[in-house]
Design a protein around this motif. Structure first.
Motif, short mmCIF file in Angstrom:
data_model
loop_
_atom_site.label_atom_id
_atom_site.label_comp_id
_atom_site.label_asym_id
_atom_site.label_seq_id
_atom_site.Cartn_x
_atom_site.Cartn_y
_atom_site.Cartn_z
N THR A 38 0.83 -1.20 0.00
CA THR A 38 0.00 0.00 0.00
C THR A 38 0.87 1.26 0.00
OG1 THR A 38 -0.15 0.04 2.41
CG2 THR A 38 -1.89 -1.14 1.23
N ARG A 39 0.29 2.32 -0.49
CA ARG A 39 0.92 3.64 -0.51
C ARG A 39 -0.16 4.67 -0.19
NH1 ARG A 39 4.53 0.66 -0.51
NH2 ARG A 39 6.35 0.56 -1.86
N ASN A 92 -8.22 -0.22 -5.92
CA ASN A 92 -9.07 0.46 -4.94
C ASN A 92 -8.88 1.98 -5.00
OD1 ASN A 92 -6.60 0.78 -3.63
ND2 ASN A 92 -7.38 0.16 -1.62
N TYR A 133 0.18 -1.28 -6.68
CA TYR A 133 -0.06 -0.77 -5.32
C TYR A 133 -1.54 -0.54 -5.05
CZ TYR A 133 4.90 0.44 -5.65
OH TYR A 133 6.26 0.39 -5.82
N ASP A 134 -1.91 -0.72 -3.79
CA ASP A 134 -3.23 -0.35 -3.29
C ASP A 134 -3.11 0.95 -2.53
OD1 ASP A 134 -4.91 -2.37 -4.23
OD2 ASP A 134 -4.57 -3.64 -2.49
N ASP A 159 -3.53 3.12 0.65
CA ASP A 159 -3.55 2.93 2.09
C ASP A 159 -4.67 3.79 2.64
OD1 ASP A 159 -2.98 2.35 4.71
OD2 ASP A 159 -1.20 3.64 4.80
N GLU A 160 -5.80 3.17 2.93
CA GLU A 160 -6.98 3.94 3.35
C GLU A 160 -7.01 4.16 4.82
OE1 GLU A 160 -10.53 3.37 0.73
OE2 GLU A 160 -9.58 1.41 0.54
#
Length: 80
Positions: free
Chosen positions: A5-6, A49, A76-77, A79-80
Motif C-alpha cells: 500500500t501507498r 481500490n 499498489y493499493d 492505504d486507506e
C-alpha cells in the motif's frame, strides 16, 4: 496475495513520474498534475481500490497515460 500500500500522495507522485516520462508530456501540466488520487472502495478481489481524478472525458484519454496509471494501480493499493 495483497499488494503493498501507498498513501494517496505517494501514488500520485508515482503516477506523475511515469506520465512525465511519456513522449511529449515532459514539463507539461496535465489533468494528472491538477487531479489527485481518490479511493474507489475496490470492486472485487485484485481490482484497483483507487483512481486518478481527471476532467478529461474517456473519449479524450491517451492510451499511454491510461496504461501508466493502470500499471501503478496493479502494483499498489491505496492505504486507506
Amino acid at each position: 496475495m495483497a499488494k503493498p500500500t501507498r498513501t494517496a500522495e505517494e501514488l500520485h507522485r508515482l503516477v506523475l513520474e511515469r506520465v512525465e516520462r511519456l513522449p511529449g508530456l515532459a514539463g507539461i501540466e496535465t489533468d494528472i498534475h491538477r487531479g489527485g488520487v481518490v479511493g474507489t472502495g475496490g470492486n472485487g478481489e485484485g481490482a484497483p481500490n483507487w483512481t486518478v481524478r481527471t476532467a478529461v472525458p474517456p473519449s479524450g484519454w491517451r492510451l499511454d497515460v491510461a496504461r501508466a496509471i493502470r500499471e501503478v494501480q496493479m502494483r499498489y493499493d491505496l492505504d486507506e
